[in-house]
Design a protein around this motif. Sequence first.
Motif, mmCIF file in Angstrom:
data_model
loop_
_atom_site.group_PDB
_atom_site.id
_atom_site.type_symbol
_atom_site.label_atom_id
_atom_site.label_comp_id
_atom_site.label_asym_id
_atom_site.label_seq_id
_atom_site.Cartn_x
_atom_site.Cartn_y
_atom_site.Cartn_z
ATOM 1 N N GLU A 169 37.471 -6.882 19.008
ATOM 2 C CA GLU A 169 38.713 -7.017 19.760
ATOM 3 C C GLU A 169 38.608 -6.215 21.047
ATOM 4 O O GLU A 169 37.815 -5.280 21.144
ATOM 5 N N LYS A 170 39.399 -6.621 22.040
ATOM 6 C CA LYS A 170 39.454 -5.876 23.294
ATOM 7 C C LYS A 170 40.211 -4.579 23.053
ATOM 8 O O LYS A 170 41.253 -4.579 22.411
ATOM 9 N N CYS A 171 39.680 -3.496 23.607
ATOM 10 C CA CYS A 171 40.329 -2.195 23.473
ATOM 11 C C CYS A 171 40.485 -1.602 24.874
ATOM 12 O O CYS A 171 39.503 -1.333 25.559
ATOM 13 N N TYR A 172 41.728 -1.441 25.302
ATOM 14 C CA TYR A 172 42.041 -0.931 26.639
ATOM 15 C C TYR A 172 42.126 0.591 26.633
ATOM 16 O O TYR A 172 42.642 1.191 25.702
ATOM 17 N N GLY A 173 41.617 1.195 27.706
ATOM 18 C CA GLY A 173 41.774 2.633 27.895
ATOM 19 C C GLY A 173 40.679 3.498 27.302
ATOM 20 O O GLY A 173 40.799 4.719 27.311
ATOM 21 N N ILE A 174 39.591 2.904 26.830
ATOM 22 C CA ILE A 174 38.518 3.726 26.262
ATOM 23 C C ILE A 174 37.189 3.573 26.998
ATOM 24 O O ILE A 174 36.249 4.301 26.722
ATOM 25 N N ALA A 175 37.102 2.628 27.925
ATOM 26 C CA ALA A 175 35.841 2.381 28.632
ATOM 27 C C ALA A 175 35.529 3.536 29.581
ATOM 28 O O ALA A 175 36.403 4.030 30.289
ATOM 29 N N LYS A 176 34.287 3.949 29.580
ATOM 30 C CA LYS A 176 33.822 4.969 30.525
ATOM 31 C C LYS A 176 33.507 4.291 31.855
ATOM 32 O O LYS A 176 33.305 3.080 31.929
ATOM 33 N N ALA A 177 33.459 5.059 32.915
ATOM 34 C CA ALA A 177 33.149 4.518 34.239
ATOM 35 C C ALA A 177 31.833 3.745 34.189
ATOM 36 O O ALA A 177 30.838 4.242 33.682
ATOM 37 N N GLY A 178 31.871 2.513 34.686
ATOM 38 C CA GLY A 178 30.689 1.674 34.713
ATOM 39 C C GLY A 178 30.316 1.051 33.380
ATOM 40 O O GLY A 178 29.294 0.382 33.288
ATOM 41 N N LYS A 179 31.114 1.232 32.349
ATOM 42 C CA LYS A 179 30.774 0.728 31.018
ATOM 43 C C LYS A 179 31.801 -0.259 30.472
ATOM 44 O O LYS A 179 31.808 -0.530 29.285
ATOM 45 N N ASN A 180 32.677 -0.805 31.310
ATOM 46 C CA ASN A 180 33.651 -1.797 30.846
ATOM 47 C C ASN A 180 32.945 -3.119 30.557
ATOM 48 O O ASN A 180 31.878 -3.371 31.073
ATOM 49 N N ASP A 181 33.562 -3.949 29.705
ATOM 50 C CA ASP A 181 32.921 -5.200 29.313
ATOM 51 C C ASP A 181 33.234 -6.382 30.218
ATOM 52 O O ASP A 181 32.475 -7.337 30.243
ATOM 53 N N CYS A 182 34.334 -6.375 30.938
ATOM 54 C CA CYS A 182 34.626 -7.513 31.803
ATOM 55 C C CYS A 182 35.694 -7.121 32.822
ATOM 56 O O CYS A 182 35.911 -5.949 33.071
ATOM 57 N N ALA A 183 36.375 -8.097 33.379
ATOM 58 C CA ALA A 183 37.372 -7.881 34.423
ATOM 59 C C ALA A 183 38.487 -6.938 33.977
ATOM 60 O O ALA A 183 38.839 -6.892 32.808
ATOM 61 N N SER A 184 39.041 -6.212 34.922
ATOM 62 C CA SER A 184 40.152 -5.320 34.596
ATOM 63 C C SER A 184 41.434 -6.115 34.423
ATOM 64 O O SER A 184 41.599 -7.195 34.989
ATOM 65 N N ALA A 185 42.353 -5.577 33.648
ATOM 66 C CA ALA A 185 43.634 -6.247 33.418
ATOM 67 C C ALA A 185 44.468 -6.298 34.688
ATOM 68 O O ALA A 185 45.279 -7.196 34.876
ATOM 69 N N SER A 186 44.262 -5.344 35.593
ATOM 70 C CA SER A 186 45.049 -5.297 36.825
ATOM 71 C C SER A 186 44.510 -6.230 37.904
ATOM 72 O O SER A 186 45.159 -6.449 38.918
ATOM 73 N N GLY A 187 43.303 -6.752 37.697
ATOM 74 C CA GLY A 187 42.714 -7.653 38.681
ATOM 75 C C GLY A 187 41.974 -6.946 39.801
ATOM 76 O O GLY A 187 41.613 -7.559 40.794
ATOM 77 N N SER A 188 41.705 -5.652 39.651
ATOM 78 C CA SER A 188 41.022 -4.910 40.709
ATOM 79 C C SER A 188 39.554 -5.305 40.845
ATOM 80 O O SER A 188 38.945 -5.080 41.878
ATOM 81 N N HIS A 189 38.951 -5.898 39.813
ATOM 82 C CA HIS A 189 37.598 -6.436 39.867
ATOM 83 C C HIS A 189 37.449 -7.489 38.776
ATOM 84 O O HIS A 189 38.279 -7.585 37.889
ATOM 85 N N SER A 190 36.368 -8.262 38.865
ATOM 86 C CA SER A 190 36.206 -9.367 37.923
ATOM 87 C C SER A 190 34.898 -9.328 37.141
ATOM 88 O O SER A 190 34.507 -10.332 36.567
ATOM 89 N N CYS A 191 34.238 -8.183 37.092
ATOM 90 C CA CYS A 191 32.946 -8.129 36.412
ATOM 91 C C CYS A 191 32.800 -6.914 35.512
ATOM 92 O O CYS A 191 33.470 -5.903 35.695
ATOM 93 N N ALA A 192 31.884 -7.031 34.567
ATOM 94 C CA ALA A 192 31.546 -5.913 33.684
ATOM 95 C C ALA A 192 30.844 -4.823 34.489
ATOM 96 O O ALA A 192 30.205 -5.092 35.495
ATOM 97 N N GLY A 193 30.993 -3.598 34.044
ATOM 98 C CA GLY A 193 30.286 -2.484 34.657
ATOM 99 C C GLY A 193 30.872 -1.992 35.964
ATOM 100 O O GLY A 193 30.223 -1.252 36.686
ATOM 101 N N GLN A 194 32.095 -2.373 36.299
ATOM 102 C CA GLN A 194 32.677 -1.958 37.574
ATOM 103 C C GLN A 194 33.842 -0.988 37.431
ATOM 104 O O GLN A 194 34.516 -0.703 38.405
ATOM 105 N N ALA A 195 34.078 -0.459 36.244
ATOM 106 C CA ALA A 195 35.150 0.523 36.074
ATOM 107 C C ALA A 195 34.816 1.750 36.915
ATOM 108 O O ALA A 195 33.688 2.228 36.924
ATOM 109 N N LYS A 196 35.801 2.251 37.634
ATOM 110 C CA LYS A 196 35.581 3.387 38.539
ATOM 111 C C LYS A 196 35.833 4.736 37.873
ATOM 112 O O LYS A 196 35.328 5.751 38.326
ATOM 113 N N ALA A 197 36.648 4.765 36.805
ATOM 114 C CA ALA A 197 37.010 6.032 36.166
ATOM 115 C C ALA A 197 36.945 5.891 34.645
ATOM 116 O O ALA A 197 37.116 4.799 34.111
#
Length: 86
Positions: free
Chosen positions: A30-58
């Motif tokens: 299941e998708k789990c919000y709020g636990i991804a480390k910077a650069g380790k997210n699995d896909c697009a952000s819920a806010s629409g700030s980016h559309s790819c995996a590995g682009q989390a800034k914080a």
Amino acid sequence: MDHRLVLSSALATVLALGAAAPAAAAAEKEKCYGIAKAGKNDCASASGSHSCAGQAKADNAPDEWKYVAKGTCEKEGGKTMAPAKK
């Protein structure tokens, strides 16, 4: 029996089973919000700030998510529901 027929049947079976495995594995996650480390997210952000995996800034941004085993998200400090869009 024709050896080519047996071989092609065996190959078709292996390919069919291989295609079903990823679908079953996805059903156990299941998708789990709020636990991804910077650069380790699995896909697009819920806010629409980016559309790819590995682009989390914080670390632990509430709109970033990653897949976890079903039933473990809240134990890890996350949420299964996406945050409300602003």
